[in-house]
Scaffold this motif. Structure first.
Motif, PDB file in Angstrom:
ATOM      1  N   GLN A   1     -51.543 -28.566 -19.810  1.00  0.00           N
ATOM      2  CA  GLN A   1     -51.225 -29.522 -20.880  1.00  0.00           C
ATOM      3  C   GLN A   1     -52.497 -30.014 -21.556  1.00  0.00           C
ATOM      4  OE1 GLN A   1     -49.592 -33.350 -19.752  1.00  0.00           O
ATOM      5  NE2 GLN A   1     -48.234 -33.376 -21.518  1.00  0.00           N
ATOM      6  N   LEU A   2     -52.531 -29.928 -22.867  1.00  0.00           N
ATOM      7  CA  LEU A   2     -53.683 -30.347 -23.667  1.00  0.00           C
ATOM      8  C   LEU A   2     -53.274 -31.433 -24.659  1.00  0.00           C
ATOM      9  CD1 LEU A   2     -55.207 -26.846 -24.515  1.00  0.00           C
ATOM     10  CD2 LEU A   2     -56.140 -28.510 -22.909  1.00  0.00           C
ATOM     11  N   GLU A   3     -54.279 -32.161 -25.132  1.00  0.00           N
ATOM     12  CA  GLU A   3     -54.059 -33.142 -26.205  1.00  0.00           C
ATOM     13  C   GLU A   3     -55.097 -32.912 -27.286  1.00  0.00           C
ATOM     14  OE1 GLU A   3     -53.181 -37.471 -25.579  1.00  0.00           O
ATOM     15  OE2 GLU A   3     -55.145 -37.720 -26.523  1.00  0.00           O
ATOM     16  N   ILE A   4     -54.640 -32.921 -28.527  1.00  0.00           N
ATOM     17  CA  ILE A   4     -55.525 -32.842 -29.693  1.00  0.00           C
ATOM     18  C   ILE A   4     -55.367 -34.128 -30.480  1.00  0.00           C
ATOM     19  CG2 ILE A   4     -55.939 -31.695 -31.903  1.00  0.00           C
ATOM     20  CD1 ILE A   4     -55.221 -29.078 -30.667  1.00  0.00           C
ATOM     21  N   ASN A   5     -56.488 -34.780 -30.772  1.00  0.00           N
ATOM     22  CA  ASN A   5     -56.485 -35.983 -31.593  1.00  0.00           C
ATOM     23  C   ASN A   5     -56.957 -35.634 -33.004  1.00  0.00           C
ATOM     24  OD1 ASN A   5     -55.812 -37.399 -29.268  1.00  0.00           O
ATOM     25  ND2 ASN A   5     -57.930 -37.929 -28.814  1.00  0.00           N
ATOM     26  N   LEU A   6     -56.271 -36.186 -33.994  1.00  0.00           N
ATOM     27  CA  LEU A   6     -56.620 -35.949 -35.390  1.00  0.00           C
ATOM     28  C   LEU A   6     -57.251 -37.193 -35.999  1.00  0.00           C
ATOM     29  CD1 LEU A   6     -53.470 -33.999 -36.657  1.00  0.00           C
ATOM     30  CD2 LEU A   6     -55.551 -33.112 -35.605  1.00  0.00           C
ATOM     31  N   ARG A   7     -58.124 -36.990 -36.959  1.00  0.00           N
ATOM     32  CA  ARG A   7     -58.769 -38.098 -37.670  1.00  0.00           C
ATOM     33  C   ARG A   7     -57.731 -38.897 -38.439  1.00  0.00           C
ATOM     34  NH1 ARG A   7     -63.548 -40.373 -37.474  1.00  0.00           N
ATOM     35  NH2 ARG A   7     -63.875 -40.303 -39.727  1.00  0.00           N
ATOM     36  N   HIS A   8     -57.906 -40.210 -38.482  1.00  0.00           N
ATOM     37  CA  HIS A   8     -56.950 -41.072 -39.162  1.00  0.00           C
ATOM     38  C   HIS A   8     -56.963 -40.814 -40.669  1.00  0.00           C
ATOM     39  CE1 HIS A   8     -60.788 -43.307 -39.281  1.00  0.00           C
ATOM     40  NE2 HIS A   8     -60.376 -43.726 -40.456  1.00  0.00           N
ATOM     41  N   GLY A   9     -55.833 -41.139 -41.313  1.00  0.00           N
ATOM     42  CA  GLY A   9     -55.760 -40.937 -42.751  1.00  0.00           C
ATOM     43  C   GLY A   9     -54.371 -41.241 -43.299  1.00  0.00           C
ATOM     44  N   ASP A  10     -54.102 -40.700 -44.477  1.00  0.00           N
ATOM     45  CA  ASP A  10     -52.842 -40.917 -45.186  1.00  0.00           C
ATOM     46  C   ASP A  10     -51.675 -40.346 -44.377  1.00  0.00           C
ATOM     47  OD1 ASP A  10     -51.227 -41.287 -47.823  1.00  0.00           O
ATOM     48  OD2 ASP A  10     -50.905 -39.189 -47.264  1.00  0.00           O
ATOM     49  N   PRO A  11     -50.559 -41.090 -44.244  1.00  0.00           N
ATOM     50  CA  PRO A  11     -49.449 -40.621 -43.404  1.00  0.00           C
ATOM     51  C   PRO A  11     -48.882 -39.269 -43.811  1.00  0.00           C
ATOM     52  CG  PRO A  11     -49.198 -42.960 -43.875  1.00  0.00           C
ATOM     53  CD  PRO A  11     -50.336 -42.477 -44.725  1.00  0.00           C
ATOM     54  N   VAL A  12     -48.704 -39.036 -45.104  1.00  0.00           N
ATOM     55  CA  VAL A  12     -48.132 -37.760 -45.539  1.00  0.00           C
ATOM     56  C   VAL A  12     -49.102 -36.623 -45.232  1.00  0.00           C
ATOM     57  CG1 VAL A  12     -47.214 -36.438 -47.481  1.00  0.00           C
ATOM     58  CG2 VAL A  12     -46.755 -38.894 -47.321  1.00  0.00           C
ATOM     59  N   LYS A  13     -50.386 -36.845 -45.503  1.00  0.00           N
ATOM     60  CA  LYS A  13     -51.398 -35.810 -45.230  1.00  0.00           C
ATOM     61  C   LYS A  13     -51.456 -35.502 -43.741  1.00  0.00           C
ATOM     62  CE  LYS A  13     -56.311 -34.760 -45.979  1.00  0.00           C
ATOM     63  NZ  LYS A  13     -56.683 -34.521 -44.572  1.00  0.00           N
ATOM     64  N   LEU A  14     -51.397 -36.528 -42.899  1.00  0.00           N
ATOM     65  CA  LEU A  14     -51.473 -36.288 -41.459  1.00  0.00           C
ATOM     66  C   LEU A  14     -50.211 -35.609 -40.940  1.00  0.00           C
ATOM     67  CD1 LEU A  14     -53.816 -36.921 -39.490  1.00  0.00           C
ATOM     68  CD2 LEU A  14     -54.010 -38.064 -41.683  1.00  0.00           C
ATOM     69  N   ALA A  15     -49.044 -35.966 -41.490  1.00  0.00           N
ATOM     70  CA  ALA A  15     -47.815 -35.269 -41.102  1.00  0.00           C
ATOM     71  C   ALA A  15     -47.887 -33.801 -41.518  1.00  0.00           C
ATOM     72  CB  ALA A  15     -46.601 -35.944 -41.737  1.00  0.00           C
ATOM     73  N   ASP A  16     -48.444 -33.527 -42.700  1.00  0.00           N
ATOM     74  CA  ASP A  16     -48.656 -32.138 -43.119  1.00  0.00           C
ATOM     75  C   ASP A  16     -49.523 -31.405 -42.106  1.00  0.00           C
ATOM     76  OD1 ASP A  16     -47.235 -32.511 -45.506  1.00  0.00           O
ATOM     77  OD2 ASP A  16     -49.037 -32.880 -46.709  1.00  0.00           O
ATOM     78  N   GLU A  17     -50.583 -32.062 -41.632  1.00  0.00           N
ATOM     79  CA  GLU A  17     -51.497 -31.411 -40.698  1.00  0.00           C
ATOM     80  C   GLU A  17     -50.810 -31.110 -39.368  1.00  0.00           C
ATOM     81  OE1 GLU A  17     -55.367 -33.044 -40.178  1.00  0.00           O
ATOM     82  OE2 GLU A  17     -55.794 -33.132 -42.330  1.00  0.00           O
ATOM     83  N   VAL A  18     -50.019 -32.064 -38.855  1.00  0.00           N
ATOM     84  CA  VAL A  18     -49.296 -31.801 -37.605  1.00  0.00           C
ATOM     85  C   VAL A  18     -48.329 -30.633 -37.802  1.00  0.00           C
ATOM     86  CG1 VAL A  18     -47.685 -32.735 -35.901  1.00  0.00           C
ATOM     87  CG2 VAL A  18     -49.523 -34.178 -36.799  1.00  0.00           C
ATOM     88  N   PHE A  19     -47.640 -30.613 -38.933  1.00  0.00           N
ATOM     89  CA  PHE A  19     -46.730 -29.511 -39.277  1.00  0.00           C
ATOM     90  C   PHE A  19     -47.474 -28.178 -39.255  1.00  0.00           C
ATOM     91  CE2 PHE A  19     -44.965 -27.072 -43.003  1.00  0.00           C
ATOM     92  CZ  PHE A  19     -43.766 -26.691 -42.432  1.00  0.00           C
ATOM     93  N   PHE A  20     -48.647 -28.133 -39.890  1.00  0.00           N
ATOM     94  CA  PHE A  20     -49.449 -26.914 -39.889  1.00  0.00           C
ATOM     95  C   PHE A  20     -50.015 -26.618 -38.495  1.00  0.00           C
ATOM     96  CE2 PHE A  20     -50.442 -27.313 -44.661  1.00  0.00           C
ATOM     97  CZ  PHE A  20     -49.690 -26.202 -45.000  1.00  0.00           C
ATOM     98  N   PHE A  21     -50.447 -27.664 -37.776  1.00  0.00           N
ATOM     99  CA  PHE A  21     -51.076 -27.463 -36.479  1.00  0.00           C
ATOM    100  C   PHE A  21     -50.123 -26.824 -35.478  1.00  0.00           C
ATOM    101  CE2 PHE A  21     -55.050 -29.903 -36.964  1.00  0.00           C
ATOM    102  CZ  PHE A  21     -55.859 -29.201 -36.091  1.00  0.00           C
ATOM    103  N   LYS A  22     -48.855 -27.190 -35.515  1.00  0.00           N
ATOM    104  CA  LYS A  22     -47.922 -26.586 -34.567  1.00  0.00           C
ATOM    105  C   LYS A  22     -47.914 -25.065 -34.717  1.00  0.00           C
ATOM    106  CE  LYS A  22     -44.622 -30.214 -33.361  1.00  0.00           C
ATOM    107  NZ  LYS A  22     -43.197 -30.572 -33.262  1.00  0.00           N
TER     108      LYS A  22
END
Length: 450
Positions: free
Chosen positions: A210-231
């Motif tokens: 089990q791993l955890e990746i932390n993302l830099r804080h920012g705009d909610p829509v942009k960060l949701a896009d990144e999680v969507f892409f990251f998966k």
């Protein structure tokens, strides 16, 4: 203006080194699966939008359908999907030069489609903006690297590391454990860099593999896009090394579940943290945001724990909260205030599972905090000590969570009535599909004993 001038720098750098062959036009459905079309580059450059039927938002995770079409019946009218060029990013695992672009869904009159998850999040963010507030979020993604599993009847097992041994459990923060699957992590970093995503850190969590990746804080829509892409990025990196990445909330019996913790702060019109006062103290808005989470989170658990498996994560003393208590630097509470300087004061929601749709999870969490601030809801007294000794405040299963979701009328206005209607119908259809499946536990203990 040339469309290349409107895309992020990382995508332009990718095109400098690759001849563009194909563009993947994608949109997230309710589970967060990428739906869309792969379009030849020459055609992409000529088109301003494309069509998909609205029925993609009526599908369950199994590919079946909820009866959510509305009074016009199941006629599957086309939506108009328009690209958000700011989301353009490479697909570095593709054999030929390929870009991915997230699209927004509109009906044929140009109105945002209310049940599109990205539109739901935009709606909530717009409510903040109308108050002069700018929400900022930072997601943390937990997931497992597991052995290839092609038989659903077989238990999921940890992947084999470079030593040839299965990944070990109970090794949180171990650098040696991270090194076991270093080649997968190297490709995650490489893909993220090519796509222009900034990773704040990767750590070993408590589960086997089990791993955890932390993302830099920012705009909610942009960060949701990144999680969507990251998966997708993480899945592709794992497949390259003959293993699977899974974002199930509870994939392995006896191991901790995988969460998507979300940190929140709010910026005012002058760029100041709304949670921090002039002298560095905590503001009413800070406490009201927490109060909103405590008051309304039970009603959106169906959005942040969206499957029957999600509720297996909420186990006492198993690294997942079972409560709505809030505490300072206390990981046993559902709502945590991390250690930070006053300018970085934030509130962490630890309730969501990693199986959530990132757009809907962040929208749900922000909606609760918004109502807390608007209605000046005050939280319970700060919890001290082990919150696993507190009362269990999580709905007991998806069906109970959906009943709370259906009754939360004030939240419906924040999230959008059309989304609420469709989501409830689809999730109930999905739950009914689950009830048709007989589990090994039932065959083991009921077949000959009852």
């Amino acid at each position: 203006m040339n469309w290349i001038d409107e895309i992020p720098e990382a995508a332009r750098l990718y095109l400098d080194q690759h001849r563009l062959d194909e563009v993947e036009c994608v949109i997230a459905d309710l589970p967060g699966i990428a739906r869309g079309k792969a379009v030849p580059a020459a055609k992409w450059e000529k088109q301003q939008f494309f069509h998909l039927p609205n029925s993609i938002f009526f599908q369950t995770i199994t590919g079946d359908w909820g009866e959510a079409a509305g009074p016009e019946g199941f006629v599957e009218p086309d939506m108009i999907l328009k690209p958000d060029l700011a989301t353009t990013t490479a697909a570095p695992w593709a054999a030929d030069g390929t870009l991915q672009v997230i699209h927004d869904a509109y009906d044929q009159k140009g109105r945002p489609v209310g049940c599109s998850p990205r539109n739901v999040l935009k709606r909530v963010v717009d409510l903040y903006k109308a108050e002069g507030w700018t929400p900022v979020v930072a997601p943390e993604m937990e997931f497992y690297l597991v052995g290839r599993n092609v038989d659903p009847a077989k238990a999921i097992e940890p992947m084999l590391g470079r030593t040839g041994r299965p990944a070990a459990a109970r090794q949180a923060y171990s650098m040696t454990a991270v090194d076991e699957y270093g080649p997968v992590i190297d490709d995650i970093y490489e893909y993220a860099e090519i796509q222009g995503f900034e990773i704040d850190g990767i750590t070993q969590e408590g589960g086997a593999g089990q791993l955890e990746i932390n993302l830099r804080h920012g705009d909610p829509v942009k960060l949701a896009d990144e999680v969507f892409f990251f998966k997708r990025l993480i899945r592709e990196a794992a497949l390259k090394h003959d293993c699977f990445a899974t974002f199930m909330a509870k994939p392995i019996e006896g191991e901790p579940g995988s969460a998507m913790h979300v940190h929140h702060s709010i910026i005012d019109a002058k760029g100041r943290n709304l949670f921090t006062g002039p002298q560095g103290g905590e503001t009413d808005a800070f406490f009201n945001f927490i109060g909103g989470l405590q008051e309304h989170m039970p009603s959106v658990i169906a959005m942040i724990a969206p499957y029957v498996n999600s509720f297996r994560r909420y186990v006492r003393d198993h690294a997942a909260p079972i409560n709505l208590e809030w505490g300072r630097d206390n990981r046993t509470t559902g709502i945590r205030v991390p250690i930070s300087p006053p300018q970085a004061r934030r509130v962490e929601n630890r309730l969501a599972g990693m199986d959530c749709n990132p757009y809907l999870c962040i929208a749900a969490s922000l909606a609760c905090g918004y109502l807390g601030m608007k209605n000046e809801i005050w939280p319970d007294k700060r919890f001290r000590g082990d919150a696993y000794e507190a009362a269990d405040e999580i709905p007991q299963g998806l069906y109970a969570a959906l009943d709370l979701f259906d009754g939360a009328k004030e939240l419906h206005e924040v999230l959008g009535p059309e989304f609420v209607r469709v989501y409830s119908i689809v999730k109930r259809a999905e739950y009914n599909e689950f009830l048709q499946v007989i589990s090994p536990w039932e065959r083991q203990h009921l077949l000959l004993n009852v």
